[in-house]
Motif scaffolding. Structure first.
Motif, PDB file in Angstrom:
ATOM      1  N   GLN A   1       0.836  -1.191   0.000  1.00  0.00           N
ATOM      2  CA  GLN A   1       0.000   0.000   0.000  1.00  0.00           C
ATOM      3  C   GLN A   1       0.877   1.249   0.000  1.00  0.00           C
ATOM      4  OE1 GLN A   1      -2.737  -1.053   3.384  1.00  0.00           O
ATOM      5  NE2 GLN A   1      -4.273  -0.274   1.958  1.00  0.00           N
ATOM      6  N   ALA A   2       0.617   2.127  -0.966  1.00  0.00           N
ATOM      7  CA  ALA A   2       1.353   3.388  -1.004  1.00  0.00           C
ATOM      8  C   ALA A   2       1.017   4.201   0.245  1.00  0.00           C
ATOM      9  CB  ALA A   2       0.991   4.168  -2.260  1.00  0.00           C
ATOM     10  N   PRO A   3       1.969   4.953   0.776  1.00  0.00           N
ATOM     11  CA  PRO A   3       1.716   5.729   1.998  1.00  0.00           C
ATOM     12  C   PRO A   3       0.782   6.911   1.739  1.00  0.00           C
ATOM     13  CG  PRO A   3       3.866   6.252   1.090  1.00  0.00           C
ATOM     14  CD  PRO A   3       3.341   5.100   0.284  1.00  0.00           C
ATOM     15  N   LEU A   4       0.385   7.552   2.811  1.00  0.00           N
ATOM     16  CA  LEU A   4      -0.444   8.752   2.745  1.00  0.00           C
ATOM     17  C   LEU A   4       0.240   9.815   1.892  1.00  0.00           C
ATOM     18  CD1 LEU A   4      -3.015  10.110   4.190  1.00  0.00           C
ATOM     19  CD2 LEU A   4      -1.303  11.176   5.670  1.00  0.00           C
ATOM     20  N   GLN A   5      -0.541  10.444   1.015  1.00  0.00           N
ATOM     21  CA  GLN A   5      -0.021  11.516   0.175  1.00  0.00           C
ATOM     22  C   GLN A   5      -0.897  12.749   0.339  1.00  0.00           C
ATOM     23  OE1 GLN A   5       0.785  10.107  -3.910  1.00  0.00           O
ATOM     24  NE2 GLN A   5       0.671   8.026  -3.098  1.00  0.00           N
ATOM     25  N   VAL A   6      -0.269  13.917   0.536  1.00  0.00           N
ATOM     26  CA  VAL A   6      -1.004  15.153   0.803  1.00  0.00           C
ATOM     27  C   VAL A   6      -0.518  16.249  -0.129  1.00  0.00           C
ATOM     28  CG1 VAL A   6      -1.637  16.864   2.544  1.00  0.00           C
ATOM     29  CG2 VAL A   6      -1.180  14.496   3.244  1.00  0.00           C
ATOM     30  N   ASN A   7      -1.467  16.930  -0.783  1.00  0.00           N
ATOM     31  CA  ASN A   7      -1.159  18.112  -1.578  1.00  0.00           C
ATOM     32  C   ASN A   7      -1.247  19.310  -0.632  1.00  0.00           C
ATOM     33  OD1 ASN A   7      -1.344  20.450  -3.232  1.00  0.00           O
ATOM     34  ND2 ASN A   7      -2.095  19.217  -4.948  1.00  0.00           N
ATOM     35  N   GLN A   8      -0.107  19.711  -0.084  1.00  0.00           N
ATOM     36  CA  GLN A   8      -0.087  20.740   0.951  1.00  0.00           C
ATOM     37  C   GLN A   8      -0.588  22.087   0.434  1.00  0.00           C
ATOM     38  OE1 GLN A   8       0.354  20.221   4.041  1.00  0.00           O
ATOM     39  NE2 GLN A   8       1.389  18.224   4.139  1.00  0.00           N
TER      40      GLN A   8
ATOM     41  N   ALA B   1      -3.952  23.878   2.223  1.00  0.00           N
ATOM     42  CA  ALA B   1      -3.923  25.185   2.901  1.00  0.00           C
ATOM     43  C   ALA B   1      -5.070  26.089   2.458  1.00  0.00           C
ATOM     44  CB  ALA B   1      -2.586  25.868   2.621  1.00  0.00           C
ATOM     45  N   LYS B   2      -5.712  25.759   1.331  1.00  0.00           N
ATOM     46  CA  LYS B   2      -6.736  26.652   0.767  1.00  0.00           C
ATOM     47  C   LYS B   2      -8.168  26.198   1.039  1.00  0.00           C
ATOM     48  CE  LYS B   2      -3.771  27.806  -3.211  1.00  0.00           C
ATOM     49  NZ  LYS B   2      -3.654  27.722  -4.688  1.00  0.00           N
ATOM     50  N   ILE B   3      -8.350  24.934   1.397  1.00  0.00           N
ATOM     51  CA  ILE B   3      -9.708  24.386   1.432  1.00  0.00           C
ATOM     52  C   ILE B   3     -10.420  24.660   2.749  1.00  0.00           C
ATOM     53  CG2 ILE B   3      -9.083  22.553  -0.170  1.00  0.00           C
ATOM     54  CD1 ILE B   3      -9.083  20.614   2.197  1.00  0.00           C
ATOM     55  N   SER B   4     -11.747  24.556   2.693  1.00  0.00           N
ATOM     56  CA  SER B   4     -12.595  24.606   3.883  1.00  0.00           C
ATOM     57  C   SER B   4     -13.556  23.425   3.798  1.00  0.00           C
ATOM     58  CB  SER B   4     -13.363  25.919   3.942  1.00  0.00           C
ATOM     59  OG  SER B   4     -14.305  25.987   2.885  1.00  0.00           O
ATOM     60  N   PRO B   5     -14.181  23.021   4.911  1.00  0.00           N
ATOM     61  CA  PRO B   5     -15.083  21.859   4.876  1.00  0.00           C
ATOM     62  C   PRO B   5     -16.227  21.979   3.874  1.00  0.00           C
ATOM     63  CG  PRO B   5     -14.492  22.365   7.132  1.00  0.00           C
ATOM     64  CD  PRO B   5     -13.939  23.478   6.294  1.00  0.00           C
ATOM     65  N   GLY B   6     -16.601  23.196   3.517  1.00  0.00           N
ATOM     66  CA  GLY B   6     -17.672  23.361   2.540  1.00  0.00           C
ATOM     67  C   GLY B   6     -17.242  23.100   1.115  1.00  0.00           C
TER      68      GLY B   6
ATOM     69  N   ARG C   1      -8.238   2.757  -1.162  1.00  0.00           N
ATOM     70  CA  ARG C   1      -7.783   4.140  -0.975  1.00  0.00           C
ATOM     71  C   ARG C   1      -8.988   5.015  -0.665  1.00  0.00           C
ATOM     72  NH1 ARG C   1      -2.354   3.949  -0.562  1.00  0.00           N
ATOM     73  NH2 ARG C   1      -2.319   6.227  -0.845  1.00  0.00           N
ATOM     74  N   ALA C   2      -8.755   6.087   0.070  1.00  0.00           N
ATOM     75  CA  ALA C   2      -9.755   7.132   0.306  1.00  0.00           C
ATOM     76  C   ALA C   2      -9.160   8.450  -0.142  1.00  0.00           C
ATOM     77  CB  ALA C   2     -10.141   7.184   1.779  1.00  0.00           C
ATOM     78  N   TYR C   3      -9.976   9.273  -0.795  1.00  0.00           N
ATOM     79  CA  TYR C   3      -9.509  10.534  -1.361  1.00  0.00           C
ATOM     80  C   TYR C   3     -10.337  11.697  -0.828  1.00  0.00           C
ATOM     81  CZ  TYR C   3      -7.758   7.076  -4.716  1.00  0.00           C
ATOM     82  OH  TYR C   3      -7.162   5.982  -5.305  1.00  0.00           O
ATOM     83  N   LEU C   4      -9.673  12.686  -0.271  1.00  0.00           N
ATOM     84  CA  LEU C   4     -10.313  13.948   0.063  1.00  0.00           C
ATOM     85  C   LEU C   4     -10.156  14.837  -1.161  1.00  0.00           C
ATOM     86  CD1 LEU C   4     -11.657  15.588   2.414  1.00  0.00           C
ATOM     87  CD2 LEU C   4      -9.389  16.553   2.834  1.00  0.00           C
ATOM     88  N   MET C   5     -11.277  15.271  -1.728  1.00  0.00           N
ATOM     89  CA  MET C   5     -11.275  15.907  -3.034  1.00  0.00           C
ATOM     90  C   MET C   5     -11.795  17.349  -2.975  1.00  0.00           C
ATOM     91  SD  MET C   5     -10.486  13.218  -5.083  1.00  0.00           S
ATOM     92  CE  MET C   5     -10.995  13.818  -6.698  1.00  0.00           C
ATOM     93  N   VAL C   6     -11.264  18.176  -3.865  1.00  0.00           N
ATOM     94  CA  VAL C   6     -11.849  19.474  -4.192  1.00  0.00           C
ATOM     95  C   VAL C   6     -12.090  19.453  -5.692  1.00  0.00           C
ATOM     96  CG1 VAL C   6     -11.488  21.951  -4.357  1.00  0.00           C
ATOM     97  CG2 VAL C   6     -10.792  20.751  -2.300  1.00  0.00           C
ATOM     98  N   GLY C   7     -13.351  19.415  -6.089  1.00  0.00           N
ATOM     99  CA  GLY C   7     -13.646  19.228  -7.500  1.00  0.00           C
ATOM    100  C   GLY C   7     -13.062  17.910  -7.976  1.00  0.00           C
ATOM    101  N   GLU C   8     -12.211  17.970  -8.994  1.00  0.00           N
ATOM    102  CA  GLU C   8     -11.570  16.773  -9.522  1.00  0.00           C
ATOM    103  C   GLU C   8     -10.141  16.599  -9.005  1.00  0.00           C
ATOM    104  OE1 GLU C   8     -13.163  14.486 -11.448  1.00  0.00           O
ATOM    105  OE2 GLU C   8     -14.915  15.727 -11.018  1.00  0.00           O
TER     106      GLU C   8
ATOM    107  N   ILE D   1      -7.229  15.861  -6.116  1.00  0.00           N
ATOM    108  CA  ILE D   1      -7.020  15.096  -4.882  1.00  0.00           C
ATOM    109  C   ILE D   1      -6.204  15.934  -3.897  1.00  0.00           C
ATOM    110  CG2 ILE D   1      -5.987  13.027  -3.875  1.00  0.00           C
ATOM    111  CD1 ILE D   1      -6.423  11.635  -6.572  1.00  0.00           C
ATOM    112  N   VAL D   2      -6.766  16.135  -2.720  1.00  0.00           N
ATOM    113  CA  VAL D   2      -6.068  16.867  -1.661  1.00  0.00           C
ATOM    114  C   VAL D   2      -5.309  15.895  -0.762  1.00  0.00           C
ATOM    115  CG1 VAL D   2      -6.309  18.523   0.226  1.00  0.00           C
ATOM    116  CG2 VAL D   2      -7.899  18.612  -1.711  1.00  0.00           C
ATOM    117  N   VAL D   3      -5.990  14.835  -0.340  1.00  0.00           N
ATOM    118  CA  VAL D   3      -5.377  13.799   0.499  1.00  0.00           C
ATOM    119  C   VAL D   3      -5.710  12.434  -0.101  1.00  0.00           C
ATOM    120  CG1 VAL D   3      -5.187  12.794   2.799  1.00  0.00           C
ATOM    121  CG2 VAL D   3      -5.646  15.244   2.557  1.00  0.00           C
ATOM    122  N   ASP D   4      -4.705  11.592  -0.231  1.00  0.00           N
ATOM    123  CA  ASP D   4      -4.843  10.235  -0.766  1.00  0.00           C
ATOM    124  C   ASP D   4      -4.334   9.287   0.321  1.00  0.00           C
ATOM    125  OD1 ASP D   4      -4.497   7.776  -1.993  1.00  0.00           O
ATOM    126  OD2 ASP D   4      -3.360   8.539  -3.693  1.00  0.00           O
TER     127      ASP D   4
END
Length: 205
Positions: free
Chosen positions: A47-54, A58-63, A75-82, A84-87
Motif C-alpha cells: 500500500q502506497a503511503p499517505l499523500q497530501v497536496n499541501q 492550505a486553501k480548502i474549507s469543509p464546505g 484508498r480514500a480521497y479527500l477531493m476538491v472538485g476533480e 485530490i487533496v489527500v490520498d
C-alpha cells in the motif's frame, strides 16, 4: 557385497547432507513454481503511503470538499472538485462484512468514538479477558464487562454504525465494515469534512 555396503551408506549420507544444504541455504530452484507465504509486513508495504497536496490543503474549507472511497484500490480521497487533496490507504470490510457502497454523507463526527458492537471483555482492573468479541454472538464471562473498540476520529456514514476511523491496516480488507485509516490520514479527513459532506463509496467489483 557386504564390504561395499558401508560405502553405500556413506555415499547416501553425503547426498542427503548436500540436498539439505540446498534447501536450507536456498540453492536450487523452487518446486513447481511454489512461492513462499507473504508476511503481513510484506502486504502492508504494497500500500502506497499517505499523500497530501499541501498547497491545496492550505486553501480548502469543509464546505469545499467531498470524499471518494475506492474499495477496489483500498484508498480514500479527500477531493476538491476533480483534484485530490489527500490520498490515504484504507482497510475496508472483509468477506462477510463488506463495506456498503453508494452515495452517502457524513452523518456524525466523534473524535473519541467507541464501538457498541465490537471490542473486548475486560475485568474490573481493565485487564483483557477475551479480545475481539462481538456483542451479537459472545457472552461476557463472569466478572467481566464489555469495552468497545476505540474508533478515533470517527466519521459516521450509515445509521448502522459504519464509518471512517483510525484502525489497523494489514494491506487488505479486514474490518467488520468500517473504513479503517492511518491515524494521520483519519485526522486530516476529520479536520476537513463536516456533517453533510458527500461521500461516494465505490464498490470493489
Amino acid at each position: 557385497m557386504i564390504k561395499r555396503f558401508p560405502k553405500l551408506i556413506v555415499t547416501n549420507a553425503i547426498l542427503f547432507c548436500a540436498i539439505s544444504a540446498d534447501a536450507q541455504f536456498g540453492f536450487g530452484k523452487p518446486k513447481s513454481g511454489l512461492q513462499p507465504m507473504r508476511s503481513a509486513v510484506d502486504l502492508i508495504k504494497k500500500q502506497a503511503p499517505l499523500q497530501v497536496n499541501q498547497a491545496l490543503l492550505a486553501k480548502i474549507s469543509p464546505g469545499d470538499v467531498h470524499v471518494i472511497v475506492s474499495l477496489a484500490k483500498q484508498r480514500a480521497y479527500l477531493m476538491v472538485g476533480e483534484e485530490i487533496v489527500v490520498d490515504s490507504p484504507i482497510s475496508s470490510g472483509k468477506q462477510g462484512h463488506t463495506s456498503p457502497s453508494g452515495n452517502m454523507h457524513i452523518l456524525e463526527k466523534d473524535p473519541n468514538h467507541y464501538s457498541s458492537l465490537y471490542g473486548d471483555f475486560v475485568d474490573s482492573s481493565g485487564r483483557i479477558v477475551r479480545a475481539g468479541v462481538s456483542m451479537r454472538i459472545d457472552a461476557a464471562p463472569s466478572g467481566t464487562h464489555f469495552q468497545g473498540a476505540a474508533m478515533k476520529w470517527f466519521m459516521r456514514l450509515t445509521d448502522e454504525g459504519v464509518g471512517m476511523h483510525v484502525g489497523i491496516l494489514p494491506g487488505y480488507p479486514a474490518s467488520h465494515g468500517c473504513i479503517r485509516m492511518p491515524s494521520d490520514g483519519a485526522k486530516l479527513f476529520y479536520d476537513h469534512v463536516k456533517v453533510g459532506t458527500p461521500v461516494e463509496v465505490q464498490p470493489a467489483a
